[in-house]
Design a protein around this motif. Sequence first.
Motif, mmCIF file in Angstrom:
data_model
loop_
_atom_site.group_PDB
_atom_site.id
_atom_site.type_symbol
_atom_site.label_atom_id
_atom_site.label_comp_id
_atom_site.label_asym_id
_atom_site.label_seq_id
_atom_site.Cartn_x
_atom_site.Cartn_y
_atom_site.Cartn_z
ATOM 1 N N ARG A 8 0.832 -1.212 0.000
ATOM 2 C CA ARG A 8 0.000 0.000 0.000
ATOM 3 C C ARG A 8 0.867 1.263 0.000
ATOM 4 O O ARG A 8 0.605 2.214 -0.737
ATOM 5 N N ALA A 9 1.921 1.257 0.815
ATOM 6 C CA ALA A 9 2.814 2.426 0.890
ATOM 7 C C ALA A 9 3.519 2.633 -0.438
ATOM 8 O O ALA A 9 3.630 3.767 -0.931
ATOM 9 N N TRP A 10 3.988 1.544 -1.033
ATOM 10 C CA TRP A 10 4.680 1.639 -2.319
ATOM 11 C C TRP A 10 3.739 2.172 -3.391
ATOM 12 O O TRP A 10 4.093 3.048 -4.174
ATOM 13 N N PRO A 112 9.077 20.452 -4.709
ATOM 14 C CA PRO A 112 8.026 19.710 -4.003
ATOM 15 C C PRO A 112 6.637 20.267 -4.332
ATOM 16 O O PRO A 112 6.452 21.478 -4.415
ATOM 17 N N PRO A 113 5.672 19.369 -4.521
ATOM 18 C CA PRO A 113 4.309 19.825 -4.783
ATOM 19 C C PRO A 113 3.683 20.432 -3.533
ATOM 20 O O PRO A 113 4.140 20.191 -2.413
ATOM 21 N N GLU A 114 2.639 21.199 -3.728
ATOM 22 C CA GLU A 114 1.956 21.906 -2.630
ATOM 23 C C GLU A 114 1.612 21.021 -1.431
ATOM 24 O O GLU A 114 1.830 21.425 -0.298
ATOM 25 N N PRO A 115 1.050 19.822 -1.641
ATOM 26 C CA PRO A 115 0.706 19.008 -0.469
ATOM 27 C C PRO A 115 1.915 18.694 0.424
ATOM 28 O O PRO A 115 1.774 18.597 1.642
ATOM 29 N N PHE A 116 3.087 18.572 -0.156
ATOM 30 C CA PHE A 116 4.283 18.347 0.651
ATOM 31 C C PHE A 116 4.618 19.592 1.453
ATOM 32 O O PHE A 116 4.967 19.516 2.629
ATOM 33 N N LEU A 117 4.521 20.739 0.799
ATOM 34 C CA LEU A 117 4.839 22.001 1.468
ATOM 35 C C LEU A 117 3.849 22.304 2.594
ATOM 36 O O LEU A 117 4.187 23.015 3.539
ATOM 37 N N ALA A 118 2.649 21.753 2.477
ATOM 38 C CA ALA A 118 1.607 22.002 3.480
ATOM 39 C C ALA A 118 1.726 21.077 4.693
ATOM 40 O O ALA A 118 1.057 21.308 5.706
ATOM 41 N N LEU A 119 2.559 20.052 4.619
ATOM 42 C CA LEU A 119 2.709 19.133 5.753
ATOM 43 C C LEU A 119 3.378 19.834 6.931
ATOM 44 O O LEU A 119 4.263 20.679 6.743
ATOM 45 N N PRO A 120 2.983 19.464 8.152
ATOM 46 C CA PRO A 120 3.676 20.004 9.330
ATOM 47 C C PRO A 120 5.159 19.607 9.306
ATOM 48 O O PRO A 120 5.522 18.545 8.783
ATOM 49 N N ALA A 121 5.999 20.438 9.870
ATOM 50 C CA ALA A 121 7.444 20.224 9.862
ATOM 51 C C ALA A 121 7.823 18.861 10.438
ATOM 52 O O ALA A 121 8.712 18.181 9.907
ATOM 53 N N ASP A 122 7.161 18.427 11.505
ATOM 54 C CA ASP A 122 7.473 17.126 12.112
ATOM 55 C C ASP A 122 7.170 15.974 11.152
ATOM 56 O O ASP A 122 7.927 15.015 11.073
ATOM 57 N N ASP A 123 6.048 16.074 10.430
ATOM 58 C CA ASP A 123 5.692 15.035 9.456
ATOM 59 C C ASP A 123 6.702 14.989 8.310
ATOM 60 O O ASP A 123 7.113 13.913 7.866
ATOM 61 N N LEU A 124 7.105 16.166 7.844
ATOM 62 C CA LEU A 124 8.111 16.217 6.770
ATOM 63 C C LEU A 124 9.433 15.613 7.229
ATOM 64 O O LEU A 124 10.072 14.862 6.485
ATOM 65 N N ALA A 125 9.835 15.920 8.430
ATOM 66 C CA ALA A 125 11.085 15.382 8.974
ATOM 67 C C ALA A 125 11.006 13.861 9.075
ATOM 68 O O ALA A 125 11.966 13.155 8.743
ATOM 69 N N GLU A 126 9.873 13.347 9.518
ATOM 70 C CA GLU A 126 9.703 11.891 9.635
ATOM 71 C C GLU A 126 9.697 11.230 8.262
ATOM 72 O O GLU A 126 10.324 10.187 8.060
ATOM 73 N N LEU A 127 9.014 11.839 7.311
ATOM 74 C CA LEU A 127 8.995 11.306 5.942
ATOM 75 C C LEU A 127 10.404 11.321 5.357
ATOM 76 O O LEU A 127 10.843 10.343 4.756
ATOM 77 N N ASP A 128 11.124 12.396 5.559
ATOM 78 C CA ASP A 128 12.500 12.504 5.083
ATOM 79 C C ASP A 128 13.373 11.423 5.703
ATOM 80 O O ASP A 128 14.179 10.784 5.017
ATOM 81 N N ARG A 129 13.206 11.187 6.991
ATOM 82 C CA ARG A 129 13.986 10.170 7.691
ATOM 83 C C ARG A 129 13.700 8.778 7.115
ATOM 84 O O ARG A 129 14.614 8.002 6.838
ATOM 85 N N ILE A 130 12.429 8.473 6.913
ATOM 86 C CA ILE A 130 12.045 7.153 6.380
ATOM 87 C C ILE A 130 12.563 6.961 4.965
ATOM 88 O O ILE A 130 13.136 5.919 4.633
ATOM 89 N N LEU A 131 12.400 7.968 4.119
ATOM 90 C CA LEU A 131 12.861 7.851 2.731
ATOM 91 C C LEU A 131 14.377 7.723 2.664
ATOM 92 O O LEU A 131 14.898 7.012 1.810
#
Length: 137
Positions: A8-10, A112-131
Amino acid sequence: MTTETAGRAWQAMRSLVLEQHDRRAEVCQVLDMSFIKIKALYKVARGPMTMRELTDALATDKPYTTLVVDFLEDRGLVERTRHPEDRRCKIVTVTEKGAAEAAKATAILNAPPEPFLALPADDLAELDRILAKLAVD
């Protein structure tokens, strides 16, 4: 369950990049060339390549790679020279103009598309860490 969740994530990542926020059409329009030509330019901009290396990197055949390089060369974006150790081999190198076009393409594709820019900083940091954990280079 893990395989199902990973699937699902992929699928969600593929959809985000290749369907919902696909920048390929935009970069093709701006540079006025097909995406395979942009991909070739990008690869050569990272460092000189033999025609064989470029063919392998693009997953195309030799005649098609030659057509792509002919196009890029006609536009003044790359140049072909003889390999210093093997006269039968050609090396493709990006020109100054080609490097500028490759940088333009990279800027468009990496914006980055708008939805990425709209994410809270903590969520972006977590996504960046996972990727970053998943990245293989």
